[in-house]
Design an enzyme around this catalytic site. Structure first.
Site, PDB file in Angstrom:
ATOM      1  N   LYS A  57      -6.526  12.259   6.503  1.00  0.00           N
ATOM      2  CA  LYS A  57      -5.502  11.331   6.999  1.00  0.00           C
ATOM      3  C   LYS A  57      -4.243  11.309   6.134  1.00  0.00           C
ATOM      4  CE  LYS A  57      -7.428   8.725  10.538  1.00  0.00           C
ATOM      5  NZ  LYS A  57      -8.853   8.895  10.390  1.00  0.00           N
ATOM      6  N   SER A  82      -9.291   1.279  10.391  1.00  0.00           N
ATOM      7  CA  SER A  82     -10.615   0.899   9.905  1.00  0.00           C
ATOM      8  C   SER A  82     -10.852   1.484   8.521  1.00  0.00           C
ATOM      9  CB  SER A  82     -11.685   1.397  10.875  1.00  0.00           C
ATOM     10  OG  SER A  82     -11.593   2.791  11.000  1.00  0.00           O
ATOM     11  N   GLU A 213     -17.822  14.018  19.044  1.00  0.00           N
ATOM     12  CA  GLU A 213     -17.772  12.553  19.019  1.00  0.00           C
ATOM     13  C   GLU A 213     -19.157  11.977  18.751  1.00  0.00           C
ATOM     14  OE1 GLU A 213     -16.171  11.791  23.083  1.00  0.00           O
ATOM     15  OE2 GLU A 213     -14.713  10.540  22.027  1.00  0.00           O
ATOM     16  N   GLY A 217     -20.084   6.687  21.328  1.00  0.00           N
ATOM     17  CA  GLY A 217     -18.675   6.456  21.673  1.00  0.00           C
ATOM     18  C   GLY A 217     -18.014   7.718  22.174  1.00  0.00           C
ATOM     19  N   ASP A 219     -15.845   8.468  24.462  1.00  0.00           N
ATOM     20  CA  ASP A 219     -14.742   8.186  25.395  1.00  0.00           C
ATOM     21  C   ASP A 219     -13.907   9.432  25.712  1.00  0.00           C
ATOM     22  OD1 ASP A 219     -13.984   7.425  22.532  1.00  0.00           O
ATOM     23  OD2 ASP A 219     -12.032   7.741  23.468  1.00  0.00           O
ATOM     24  N   SER A 313     -14.173  16.046   7.573  1.00  0.00           N
ATOM     25  CA  SER A 313     -12.936  15.263   7.620  1.00  0.00           C
ATOM     26  C   SER A 313     -12.737  14.274   6.480  1.00  0.00           C
ATOM     27  CB  SER A 313     -12.834  14.548   8.967  1.00  0.00           C
ATOM     28  OG  SER A 313     -13.945  13.700   9.157  1.00  0.00           O
TER      29      SER A 313
HETATM   30  C1  LIG Z   1      -9.758   9.070  11.240  1.00  0.00           C
HETATM   31  C2  LIG Z   1     -10.907   9.904  10.948  1.00  0.00           C
HETATM   32  C3  LIG Z   1     -11.484  10.713  11.939  1.00  0.00           C
HETATM   33  C4  LIG Z   1     -10.978  10.736  13.370  1.00  0.00           C
HETATM   34  O1  LIG Z   1      -9.674  11.284  13.436  1.00  0.00           O
HETATM   35  P1  LIG Z   1      -8.763  11.136  14.733  1.00  0.00           P
HETATM   36  O2  LIG Z   1      -7.479  11.763  14.376  1.00  0.00           O
HETATM   37  O3  LIG Z   1      -8.621   9.673  15.028  1.00  0.00           O
HETATM   38  O4  LIG Z   1      -9.470  11.822  15.846  1.00  0.00           O
HETATM   39  C5  LIG Z   1     -12.536  11.515  11.580  1.00  0.00           C
HETATM   40  N1  LIG Z   1     -13.034  11.529  10.315  1.00  0.00           N
HETATM   41  C6  LIG Z   1     -12.518  10.771   9.348  1.00  0.00           C
HETATM   42  C7  LIG Z   1     -13.109  10.830   7.986  1.00  0.00           C
HETATM   43  C8  LIG Z   1     -11.435   9.930   9.621  1.00  0.00           C
HETATM   44  O5  LIG Z   1     -10.924   9.170   8.652  1.00  0.00           O
END
Ligand SMILES: *Cc1c(COP(=O)(O)O)cnc(C)c1O
Length: 328
Positions: A57, A82, A213, A217, A219, A313
């Site tokens: 992010k 969140s 996903e 959830g 969606d 991520s």
């Molecule tokens: C925000 C986040 C996601 C999801 O990312 P999106 O861009 O909202 O699809 C997945 N993994 C982590 C660790 C995140 O912080």
């Protein structure tokens, strides 16, 4: 197939990569013989758990803040999140000397709350505002504060600069390991997967992009099947970064054009993957960060014989919670 009509194109991702150069970490790519043997694929994990503030992010948030005008920077930014987007905006704001207000759920992991406040400390006009995620609308709260204080709202996914910034993760992966046959990316609101899909489409056009996903959830899976954005109740899942109710108006068309399909994994499969990362790869990965890897490691998809990129991520998880999940 052309990306000309989409909200972002490869030039936006490439420009984001320039802005992030020397600021974001070029995160490592890790491999595992065990994963390759079990899956029959050649798998490259792009480890955004080692990114600044612990998740991808930072890429999108910094890219968006770096594009603000001097006037917008003076008034400051607001974000609702969140967790990881909160830290990403707070850290980016600090690096660019911009005041930040972060709207966070009152039950956000304590480590994420503490980290966000730490990035804001000593920054005048910066604070965390708490809300109840099951009864209040964080978007409405964000919009109201933005109006009252003249701040620029930085959404967690539905924003062209955020999406382009997230795409630099896949761009780096492809630069480092070469063309891929498949790319697995977790999906919350779709910012990460849409940016990554645009990067892959330009730099590894043969790659099939899959979103992943939480089962509770799905969606985006429903939205792609229906051809329109489907809104669901806040899903109950340990993947707290993917508890989105609906994807974005900007992310949806990109996913529709460039994402082959969306897979789902259960919380139990996420825990299995968290344990695998800890035991075998010596990595702390948060539940949401395990989504894409779980689809492969837990056998949800068969990618035998393929060169596969997997975006890991993020790695932000409260240690007591982490220990509890690993024991379950
Ligand atoms: C925000 C986040 C996601 C999801 O990312 P999106 O861009 O909202 O699809 C997945 N993994 C982590 C660790 C995140 O912080």
């Amino acid at each position: 197939m052309s990306t000309a009509s989409l909200p972002i194109d490869f030039a936006d991702v490439a420009a984001a990569a320039e802005r992030l150069r020397g600021v974001a970490h070029r995160t490592p790519v890790r491999t595992s013989r065990t994963v390759d043997e079990r899956s029959g694929a050649t798998v490259y994990f792009k480890c955004e758990n080692f990114q600044r503030m612990g998740a991808f992010k930072f890429r999108g948030a910094y890219n968006a803040l770096a594009r603000l005008t001097p006037g917008q920077r003076r008034m400051g930014v607001i974000a609702y999140s969140s967790g990881n987007h909160a830290q990403a905006v707070a850290l980016s704001a600090r690096l660019l000397q911009v005041p930040s207000v972060i709207v966070m759920p009152h039950d956000a992991p304590a480590s994420k709350l503490a980290a966000t406040r730490a990035y804001q400390s000593g920054m005048p006009g910066s604070e965390v505002v708490l809300y109840d995620r099951y009864s209040e609308d964080r978007e409405a709260i964000g919009r109201r504060i933005a109006e009252e204080r003249g701040m620029t709202l930085i959404p967690p996914f539905d924003h062209a600069d955020v999406m382009a910034g997230q795409g630099t993760a896949a761009l780096e992966l492809i630069e480092d390991v070469g063309a891929l046959d498949a790319l697995l990316v977790c999906v919350g609101g779709g910012g990460l997967v849409s940016g990554c899909a645009v990067a892959a489409f330009a730099r590894s056009p043969g790659a099939t992009v899959w979103g992943v996903e939480p089962e509770a959830g799905n969606d985006v899976q429903q939205s792609l099947a229906r051809g329109e954005i489907v809104r669901i109740e806040t899903p109950q899942t340990i993947a707290d970064g993917a508890q989105t109710q609906a994807c974005g108006r900007l992310t949806f068309p990109v996913m529709r054009a460039l994402v082959k399909g969306v897979l789902t994994v259960s919380d139990a499969q996420l825990v299995g993957t968290m344990r695998f990362f800890a035991e075998r790869m010596k990595m702390v990965v948060e539940p949401t960060g395990c989504l894409a890897a779980a689809a492969l490691i837990e056998g949800v998809i068969d990618l035998r014989g393929q060169r596969v990129g997997v975006i890991v991520s993020g790695g932000n998880v409260d240690l007591p919670r982490y220990a509890q999940l690993l024991q379950s």
